[in-house]
Design a protein around this motif. Structure first.
Motif, PDB file in Angstrom:
ATOM      1  N   ARG A 193      14.020  14.677   2.478  1.00 25.91           N
ATOM      2  CA  ARG A 193      12.903  15.621   2.350  1.00 25.91           C
ATOM      3  C   ARG A 193      11.709  15.121   3.147  1.00 25.91           C
ATOM      4  O   ARG A 193      11.446  13.921   3.184  1.00 25.91           O
ATOM      5  CB  ARG A 193      12.445  15.750   0.883  1.00 25.91           C
ATOM      6  N   GLN A 194      10.978  16.035   3.758  1.00 29.35           N
ATOM      7  CA  GLN A 194       9.725  15.685   4.418  1.00 29.35           C
ATOM      8  C   GLN A 194       8.663  15.499   3.340  1.00 29.35           C
ATOM      9  O   GLN A 194       8.487  16.370   2.488  1.00 29.35           O
ATOM     10  CB  GLN A 194       9.301  16.778   5.394  1.00 29.35           C
ATOM     11  N   VAL A 195       7.986  14.341   3.356  1.00 28.47           N
ATOM     12  CA  VAL A 195       6.945  14.042   2.366  1.00 28.47           C
ATOM     13  C   VAL A 195       5.681  13.609   3.098  1.00 28.47           C
ATOM     14  O   VAL A 195       5.696  13.358   4.304  1.00 28.47           O
ATOM     15  CB  VAL A 195       7.409  12.956   1.361  1.00 28.47           C
ATOM     16  N   GLU A 196       4.581  13.502   2.362  1.00 30.86           N
ATOM     17  CA  GLU A 196       3.302  13.144   2.973  1.00 30.86           C
ATOM     18  C   GLU A 196       2.949  11.677   2.820  1.00 30.86           C
ATOM     19  O   GLU A 196       1.994  11.205   3.432  1.00 30.86           O
ATOM     20  CB  GLU A 196       2.193  14.019   2.388  1.00 30.86           C
ATOM     21  N   GLN A 197       3.711  10.939   1.986  1.00 31.66           N
ATOM     22  CA  GLN A 197       3.408   9.526   1.799  1.00 31.66           C
ATOM     23  C   GLN A 197       4.660   8.755   1.420  1.00 31.66           C
ATOM     24  O   GLN A 197       5.646   9.331   0.966  1.00 31.66           O
ATOM     25  CB  GLN A 197       2.345   9.338   0.721  1.00 31.66           C
ATOM     26  N   LEU A 198       4.597   7.437   1.618  1.00 31.87           N
ATOM     27  CA  LEU A 198       5.683   6.529   1.270  1.00 31.87           C
ATOM     28  C   LEU A 198       5.049   5.356   0.539  1.00 31.87           C
ATOM     29  O   LEU A 198       4.188   4.667   1.095  1.00 31.87           O
ATOM     30  CB  LEU A 198       6.420   6.061   2.527  1.00 31.87           C
ATOM     31  N   ASP A 199       5.434   5.165  -0.719  1.00 31.10           N
ATOM     32  CA  ASP A 199       4.824   4.133  -1.551  1.00 31.10           C
ATOM     33  C   ASP A 199       5.507   2.779  -1.377  1.00 31.10           C
ATOM     34  O   ASP A 199       6.656   2.689  -0.926  1.00 31.10           O
ATOM     35  CB  ASP A 199       4.895   4.538  -3.025  1.00 31.10           C
ATOM     36  N   THR A 200       4.799   1.728  -1.800  1.00 31.13           N
ATOM     37  CA  THR A 200       5.315   0.358  -1.747  1.00 31.13           C
ATOM     38  C   THR A 200       6.691   0.282  -2.398  1.00 31.13           C
ATOM     39  O   THR A 200       6.929   0.912  -3.416  1.00 31.13           O
ATOM     40  CB  THR A 200       4.346  -0.600  -2.476  1.00 31.13           C
ATOM     41  N   ILE A 201       7.549  -0.497  -1.817  1.00 34.17           N
ATOM     42  CA  ILE A 201       8.945  -0.810  -2.130  1.00 34.17           C
ATOM     43  C   ILE A 201       9.926   0.287  -1.745  1.00 34.17           C
ATOM     44  O   ILE A 201      11.113   0.080  -1.774  1.00 34.17           O
ATOM     45  CB  ILE A 201       9.213  -1.280  -3.588  1.00 34.17           C
ATOM     46  N   HIS A 202       9.435   1.458  -1.352  1.00 31.53           N
ATOM     47  CA  HIS A 202      10.335   2.547  -0.966  1.00 31.53           C
ATOM     48  C   HIS A 202      10.661   2.470   0.528  1.00 31.53           C
ATOM     49  O   HIS A 202       9.868   1.995   1.329  1.00 31.53           O
ATOM     50  CB  HIS A 202       9.718   3.902  -1.298  1.00 31.53           C
ATOM     51  N   SER A 203      11.849   2.954   0.855  1.00 32.06           N
ATOM     52  CA  SER A 203      12.283   3.039   2.245  1.00 32.06           C
ATOM     53  C   SER A 203      12.349   4.502   2.645  1.00 32.06           C
ATOM     54  O   SER A 203      12.542   5.381   1.803  1.00 32.06           O
ATOM     55  CB  SER A 203      13.658   2.391   2.421  1.00 32.06           C
ATOM     56  N   GLY A 204      12.191   4.747   3.923  1.00 32.01           N
ATOM     57  CA  GLY A 204      12.278   6.105   4.431  1.00 32.01           C
ATOM     58  C   GLY A 204      12.414   6.092   5.936  1.00 32.01           C
ATOM     59  O   GLY A 204      12.374   5.034   6.574  1.00 32.01           O
ATOM     60  N   LEU A 233       1.369   7.711  12.430  1.00 36.95           N
ATOM     61  CA  LEU A 233       2.462   8.111  11.548  1.00 36.95           C
ATOM     62  C   LEU A 233       2.448   9.638  11.462  1.00 36.95           C
ATOM     63  O   LEU A 233       1.563  10.234  10.851  1.00 36.95           O
ATOM     64  CB  LEU A 233       2.283   7.475  10.170  1.00 36.95           C
ATOM     65  N   THR A 234       3.420  10.270  12.133  1.00 39.51           N
ATOM     66  CA  THR A 234       3.418  11.733  12.228  1.00 39.51           C
ATOM     67  C   THR A 234       4.479  12.407  11.376  1.00 39.51           C
ATOM     68  O   THR A 234       4.470  13.635  11.247  1.00 39.51           O
ATOM     69  CB  THR A 234       3.591  12.179  13.697  1.00 39.51           C
ATOM     70  N   GLY A 235       5.398  11.635  10.800  1.00 39.41           N
ATOM     71  CA  GLY A 235       6.428  12.229   9.951  1.00 39.41           C
ATOM     72  C   GLY A 235       7.019  11.193   9.017  1.00 39.41           C
ATOM     73  O   GLY A 235       7.166  10.034   9.388  1.00 39.41           O
ATOM     74  N   GLY A 252       0.809  -1.208   0.000  1.00 36.23           N
ATOM     75  CA  GLY A 252       0.000   0.000   0.000  1.00 36.23           C
ATOM     76  C   GLY A 252       0.846   1.262   0.000  1.00 36.23           C
ATOM     77  O   GLY A 252       2.025   1.238  -0.349  1.00 36.23           O
ATOM     78  N   THR A 253       0.222   2.344   0.392  1.00 33.37           N
ATOM     79  CA  THR A 253       0.893   3.640   0.498  1.00 33.37           C
ATOM     80  C   THR A 253       0.684   4.156   1.914  1.00 33.37           C
ATOM     81  O   THR A 253      -0.457   4.345   2.345  1.00 33.37           O
ATOM     82  CB  THR A 253       0.320   4.648  -0.519  1.00 33.37           C
ATOM     83  N   ALA A 254       1.781   4.344   2.635  1.00 34.38           N
ATOM     84  CA  ALA A 254       1.710   4.887   3.993  1.00 34.38           C
ATOM     85  C   ALA A 254       1.602   6.398   3.893  1.00 34.38           C
ATOM     86  O   ALA A 254       2.390   7.032   3.190  1.00 34.38           O
ATOM     87  CB  ALA A 254       2.944   4.487   4.784  1.00 34.38           C
ATOM     88  N   ARG A 255       0.613   6.963   4.578  1.00 36.58           N
ATOM     89  CA  ARG A 255       0.369   8.406   4.530  1.00 36.58           C
ATOM     90  C   ARG A 255       0.387   8.989   5.945  1.00 36.58           C
ATOM     91  O   ARG A 255       0.024   8.307   6.903  1.00 36.58           O
ATOM     92  CB  ARG A 255      -0.987   8.692   3.898  1.00 36.58           C
TER      93      ARG A 255
END
Length: 109
Positions: A74-85, A66-68, A40-43
Motif C-alpha cells: 500500500r502507498q502510505v505517507e510515513q514509515l515508522d521506526t523498526i518498520h521496513s518498506g 522521499l517521494t514514495g 524517527g518517522t520517515a515522511r
C-alpha cells in the motif's frame, strides 16, 4: 510549523531495486530501495543525506527527497521506526546508493 519539519529520521538501505537516471541536468535520478526505518518517522517530502565521510572534501553531500513509500503493498505517507518498506528517492547521485547505506534527514528548524 509542521511536526515533520522538526523531526529527524534515519533509513538503512536493505537493497537497491532500481535506479533510473534523470536523463537531463534538471531531472533528478530516481532510486527505488527497500529500507528499514532505524530512527524517527520517515515522511513523504523529507530530504535525506547519506551519512558518513564526504566523498570529496568540501563537496556538498548529495540529498534525496522521499517521494514514495510502499508498506505491505500500500502507498502510505510515513514509515515508522523498526518498520521496513519500499521507498522512492529522487536526487542526483542516486546511482551511488548501496546496501547498508544509512540515510539521515535533518530538521529544518
Amino acid at each position: 510549523m509542521l511536526d515533520s519539519e522538526l523531526e529527524n529520521a534515519a533509513l538503512r538501505i536493505v537493497s537497491v531495486e532500481t535506479v533510473t537516471p534523470g536523463g537531463s541536468r534538471e531531472a533528478d535520478d530516481v532510486a527505488v530501495c527497500v529500507v528499514r526505518c532505524i530512527g524517527g518517522t520517515a515522511r513523504l517530502g523529507m530530504v535525506f543525506e547519506r551519512s558518513g565521510p564526504a566523498e570529496v572534501a568540501g563537496a556538498a553531500a548529495p540529498s534525496f527527497a522521499l517521494t514514495g513509500i510502499e508498506w505491505y503493498g500500500r502507498q502510505v505517507e510515513q514509515l515508522d521506526t523498526i518498520h521496513s518498506g519500499k521507498v522512492t528517492l529522487a536526487g542526483a547521485g542516486a546511482e551511488k546508493l548501496a546496501t547498508h547505506d544509512v540515510l539521515e534527514s535533518h530538521a529544518k528548524g
